[in-house]
Design a protein around this motif. Structure first.
Motif, PDB file in Angstrom:
ATOM      1  N   THR A 101      43.686  40.977  56.858  1.00 20.14           N
ATOM      2  CA  THR A 101      42.700  41.914  56.325  1.00 20.14           C
ATOM      3  C   THR A 101      43.161  42.372  54.952  1.00 20.14           C
ATOM      4  N   GLY A 102      42.243  42.868  54.161  1.00 21.67           N
ATOM      5  CA  GLY A 102      42.588  43.425  52.863  1.00 21.67           C
ATOM      6  C   GLY A 102      41.995  42.629  51.722  1.00 21.67           C
ATOM      7  N   PHE A 103      42.455  42.945  50.525  1.00 24.92           N
ATOM      8  CA  PHE A 103      41.921  42.365  49.311  1.00 24.92           C
ATOM      9  C   PHE A 103      43.049  41.981  48.364  1.00 24.92           C
ATOM     10  N   ILE A 104      42.710  41.148  47.390  1.00 30.73           N
ATOM     11  CA  ILE A 104      43.603  40.800  46.296  1.00 30.73           C
ATOM     12  C   ILE A 104      42.934  41.320  45.034  1.00 30.73           C
ATOM     13  N   GLN A 105      43.634  42.174  44.309  1.00 25.12           N
ATOM     14  CA  GLN A 105      43.079  42.779  43.102  1.00 25.12           C
ATOM     15  C   GLN A 105      43.488  41.928  41.896  1.00 25.12           C
ATOM     16  N   VAL A 106      42.493  41.512  41.108  1.00 22.42           N
ATOM     17  CA  VAL A 106      42.730  40.734  39.889  1.00 22.42           C
ATOM     18  C   VAL A 106      42.260  41.582  38.712  1.00 22.42           C
ATOM     19  N   MET A 107      43.167  41.744  37.718  1.00 14.60           N
ATOM     20  CA  MET A 107      42.856  42.554  36.549  1.00 14.60           C
ATOM     21  C   MET A 107      43.016  41.705  35.300  1.00 14.60           C
ATOM     22  N   VAL A 108      42.129  41.889  34.334  1.00 15.18           N
ATOM     23  CA  VAL A 108      42.221  41.211  33.045  1.00 15.18           C
ATOM     24  C   VAL A 108      42.021  42.247  31.953  1.00 15.18           C
ATOM     25  N   THR A 109      42.883  42.144  30.917  1.00 18.87           N
ATOM     26  CA  THR A 109      42.787  43.029  29.764  1.00 18.87           C
ATOM     27  C   THR A 109      42.767  42.160  28.518  1.00 18.87           C
ATOM     28  N   SER A 110      41.752  42.370  27.676  1.00 19.80           N
ATOM     29  CA  SER A 110      41.635  41.602  26.449  1.00 19.80           C
ATOM     30  C   SER A 110      40.741  42.354  25.477  1.00 19.80           C
ATOM     31  N   GLY A 111      41.153  42.361  24.221  1.00 15.22           N
ATOM     32  CA  GLY A 111      40.336  42.995  23.188  1.00 15.22           C
ATOM     33  C   GLY A 111      40.122  44.478  23.410  1.00 15.22           C
ATOM     34  N   GLY A 112      41.093  45.162  24.025  1.00 16.69           N
ATOM     35  CA  GLY A 112      40.963  46.589  24.262  1.00 16.69           C
ATOM     36  C   GLY A 112      40.091  46.956  25.454  1.00 16.69           C
ATOM     37  N   THR A 113      39.621  45.967  26.194  1.00 18.72           N
ATOM     38  CA  THR A 113      38.773  46.223  27.368  1.00 18.72           C
ATOM     39  C   THR A 113      39.509  45.754  28.618  1.00 18.72           C
ATOM     40  N   HIS A 114      39.360  46.510  29.676  1.00 24.16           N
ATOM     41  CA  HIS A 114      40.022  46.215  30.948  1.00 24.16           C
ATOM     42  C   HIS A 114      38.965  46.038  32.029  1.00 24.16           C
ATOM     43  N   HIS A 115      39.130  45.010  32.864  1.00 28.37           N
ATOM     44  CA  HIS A 115      38.227  44.821  34.006  1.00 28.37           C
ATOM     45  C   HIS A 115      39.057  44.426  35.218  1.00 28.37           C
ATOM     46  N   SER A 116      38.652  44.914  36.361  1.00 27.79           N
ATOM     47  CA  SER A 116      39.351  44.643  37.609  1.00 27.79           C
ATOM     48  C   SER A 116      38.342  44.244  38.675  1.00 27.79           C
ATOM     49  N   THR A 117      38.741  43.331  39.545  1.00 26.62           N
ATOM     50  CA  THR A 117      37.877  42.904  40.646  1.00 26.62           C
ATOM     51  C   THR A 117      38.715  42.746  41.899  1.00 26.62           C
ATOM     52  N   MET A 118      38.050  42.793  43.035  1.00 30.50           N
ATOM     53  CA  MET A 118      38.715  42.638  44.326  1.00 30.50           C
ATOM     54  C   MET A 118      38.188  41.383  45.002  1.00 30.50           C
ATOM     55  N   VAL A 119      39.105  40.528  45.452  1.00 30.85           N
ATOM     56  CA  VAL A 119      38.763  39.302  46.164  1.00 30.85           C
ATOM     57  C   VAL A 119      39.225  39.476  47.605  1.00 30.85           C
ATOM     58  N   GLN A 120      38.343  39.241  48.555  1.00 33.19           N
ATOM     59  CA  GLN A 120      38.685  39.444  49.954  1.00 33.19           C
ATOM     60  C   GLN A 120      39.668  38.385  50.424  1.00 33.19           C
ATOM     61  N   ALA A 121      40.698  38.817  51.139  1.00 30.60           N
ATOM     62  CA  ALA A 121      41.683  37.908  51.707  1.00 30.60           C
ATOM     63  C   ALA A 121      41.156  37.394  53.041  1.00 30.60           C
ATOM     64  N   THR A 122      40.994  36.079  53.141  1.00 31.34           N
ATOM     65  CA  THR A 122      40.459  35.490  54.360  1.00 31.34           C
ATOM     66  C   THR A 122      41.548  34.901  55.250  1.00 31.34           C
ATOM     67  N   GLY A 123      42.741  34.731  54.719  1.00 28.66           N
ATOM     68  CA  GLY A 123      43.834  34.170  55.493  1.00 28.66           C
ATOM     69  C   GLY A 123      45.152  34.448  54.798  1.00 28.66           C
ATOM     70  N   PRO A 124      46.270  34.053  55.414  1.00 30.20           N
ATOM     71  CA  PRO A 124      47.572  34.307  54.804  1.00 30.20           C
ATOM     72  C   PRO A 124      47.768  33.560  53.480  1.00 30.20           C
ATOM     73  N   ASP A 125      47.034  32.485  53.261  1.00 31.24           N
ATOM     74  CA  ASP A 125      47.194  31.691  52.043  1.00 31.24           C
ATOM     75  C   ASP A 125      46.223  32.108  50.928  1.00 31.24           C
ATOM     76  N   SER A 126      45.445  33.157  51.117  1.00 33.47           N
ATOM     77  CA  SER A 126      44.468  33.587  50.118  1.00 33.47           C
ATOM     78  C   SER A 126      45.135  34.003  48.811  1.00 33.47           C
ATOM     79  N   PHE A 127      46.281  34.677  48.893  1.00 38.34           N
ATOM     80  CA  PHE A 127      46.949  35.132  47.683  1.00 38.34           C
ATOM     81  C   PHE A 127      47.431  33.942  46.856  1.00 38.34           C
ATOM     82  N   ASN A 128      47.932  32.907  47.517  1.00 40.00           N
ATOM     83  CA  ASN A 128      48.375  31.719  46.791  1.00 40.00           C
ATOM     84  C   ASN A 128      47.206  31.039  46.084  1.00 40.00           C
TER      85      ASN A 128
END
Length: 177
Positions: free
Chosen positions: A135-162
């Motif tokens: 259960t849970g999520f993987i948070q992905v963040m990107v910063t470029s040109g002075g702007t920051h964006h973050s998103t959450m990707v749902q973890a479906t299994g133990p290998d989701s982070f990889n």
């Protein structure tokens, strides 16, 4: 019913007739032949339309997405997010694993162990059954040109982070070019 039938039968007997009486959106006009110009799928003679063949690589144009992570899409010209388009060159990518994997003995294994323990000691082998749940999520963040964006990707299994880290590594390599 206070209003007359909105779609009477075209034969004029007043019975309900199914379908539109006039050609409209989504229905070709029978007076113009099989299809009006610009209606339906593009034909072989349409400029810019070339069907691909199986097994042949499709060339990536400037508008094709290279990788998509959640609601972040990396393209040749930049990074498209809901908060706007960020420059691709020099983008900083981060990923945080906020998922967890729990392992427990399922309820039916405990019941079977109790039932078969009475008959023979082999029933204790049912306690070796394990059930894994991620259960849970993987948070992905990107910063470029002075702007920051973050998103959450749902973890479906133990290998989701990889899997997500592989996508982030590819996006990092594109940002360093």
């Amino acid at each position: 019913m206070s209003q007359p039938n909105p779609n009477p039968n075209p034969e004029g007997d007043g019975a309900y007739g199914w379908g539109p009486t006039q050609p409209g959106y989504g229905y070709p006009n029978p007076n113009q032949g099989p299809a009006a110009p610009g209606y339906g799928y593009p034909g072989a003679g349409t400029p810019g339309y070339e069907p691909t063949q199986a097994g042949q690589p499709v060339p990536v144009s400037g508008g094709a997405p290279l990788v998509s992570i959640g609601d972040i899409t990396v393209m040749n010209h930049g990074i498209v997010t809901p908060s706007g388009t960020l420059p691709l060159r020099g983008a900083v990518w981060n990923a945080t694993d906020m998922s967890r994997t729990e392992e427990k003995i399922p309820t039916h294994a405990i019941i079977l162990a109790v039932i078969f323990f009475i008959f023979c000691l082999l029933g204790l082998l049912f306690l070796l059954m394990k059930e894994r749940k991620t259960t849970g999520f993987i948070q992905v963040m990107v910063t470029s040109g002075g702007t920051h964006h973050s998103t959450m990707v749902q973890a479906t299994g133990p290998d989701s982070f990889n899997m997500v880290m592989g996508q982030v590594a590819y996006a990092r390599s594109l940002s360093s070019m």
